[in-house]
Design a protein around this motif. Sequence first.
Motif, PDB file in Angstrom:
ATOM      1  N   MET A 139       0.839  -1.198   0.000  1.00  0.00           N
ATOM      2  CA  MET A 139       0.000   0.000   0.000  1.00  0.00           C
ATOM      3  C   MET A 139       0.876   1.250   0.000  1.00  0.00           C
ATOM      4  N   CYS A 140       0.338   2.310  -0.601  1.00  0.00           N
ATOM      5  CA  CYS A 140       1.038   3.594  -0.666  1.00  0.00           C
ATOM      6  C   CYS A 140       1.098   4.242   0.710  1.00  0.00           C
ATOM      7  N   ARG A 141       2.299   4.587   1.151  1.00  0.00           N
ATOM      8  CA  ARG A 141       2.488   5.174   2.484  1.00  0.00           C
ATOM      9  C   ARG A 141       2.001   6.626   2.537  1.00  0.00           C
ATOM     10  N   GLU A 142       2.113   7.332   1.442  1.00  0.00           N
ATOM     11  CA  GLU A 142       1.656   8.731   1.419  1.00  0.00           C
ATOM     12  C   GLU A 142       0.130   8.776   1.480  1.00  0.00           C
ATOM     13  N   CYS A 143      -0.522   7.951   0.684  1.00  0.00           N
ATOM     14  CA  CYS A 143      -1.992   7.886   0.732  1.00  0.00           C
ATOM     15  C   CYS A 143      -2.464   7.479   2.123  1.00  0.00           C
ATOM     16  N   ARG A 144      -1.734   6.563   2.744  1.00  0.00           N
ATOM     17  CA  ARG A 144      -2.124   6.077   4.070  1.00  0.00           C
ATOM     18  C   ARG A 144      -2.154   7.196   5.103  1.00  0.00           C
ATOM     19  N   LEU A 195       5.062   3.596  -2.638  1.00  0.00           N
ATOM     20  CA  LEU A 195       4.167   4.664  -3.086  1.00  0.00           C
ATOM     21  C   LEU A 195       3.361   4.217  -4.302  1.00  0.00           C
ATOM     22  N   CYS A 196       2.185   4.829  -4.458  1.00  0.00           N
ATOM     23  CA  CYS A 196       1.455   4.643  -5.713  1.00  0.00           C
ATOM     24  C   CYS A 196       2.087   5.569  -6.766  1.00  0.00           C
ATOM     25  N   GLY A 197       1.752   5.352  -7.989  1.00  0.00           N
ATOM     26  CA  GLY A 197       2.349   6.150  -9.071  1.00  0.00           C
ATOM     27  C   GLY A 197       2.074   7.637  -8.931  1.00  0.00           C
ATOM     28  N   THR A 201      -6.386   4.077   0.936  1.00  0.00           N
ATOM     29  CA  THR A 201      -5.604   2.894   0.583  1.00  0.00           C
ATOM     30  C   THR A 201      -5.465   2.833  -0.939  1.00  0.00           C
ATOM     31  N   SER A 202      -4.212   2.876  -1.383  1.00  0.00           N
ATOM     32  CA  SER A 202      -3.908   2.758  -2.810  1.00  0.00           C
ATOM     33  C   SER A 202      -2.813   1.718  -2.956  1.00  0.00           C
ATOM     34  N   ALA A 203      -2.910   0.947  -3.991  1.00  0.00           N
ATOM     35  CA  ALA A 203      -1.885  -0.060  -4.249  1.00  0.00           C
ATOM     36  C   ALA A 203      -0.562   0.623  -4.584  1.00  0.00           C
TER      37      ALA A 203
END
Length: 95
Positions: free
Chosen positions: A23-28, A61-63, A33-35
């Motif tokens: 999971m993306c740490r920044e989104c978290r 991170l996610c893209g 939750t982003s892959a």
Amino acid sequence: MGFYKTRKWINKREKVLRRDEYMCRECRRYGKTSAATTVHHINQLRDHPELALAEWNLISLCGRCHDKMHDRTTDALTALGQAWVERMRPTLEIL
Ligand SMILES: [Zn+2]
């Protein structure tokens, strides 16, 4: 750069993704939750080659979020990328 093709990096990248549960740490940070698709060097590889494989210096991170960490033209860290450097600075000072 050849580094990203090395077995050491490929293994480390996988380990970090697993640690972050893919999971993306920044989104978290914002409860999203982003892959994760990318493992980012918080202190950039070109400035800190000694931290190339330091797990604390790596985040999944996610893209979208990875694009926000680097300036698209210069590849320099953005304010957001720099904020992660500041967040991890105490770790760098301990080492
Ligand atoms: Zn993200």
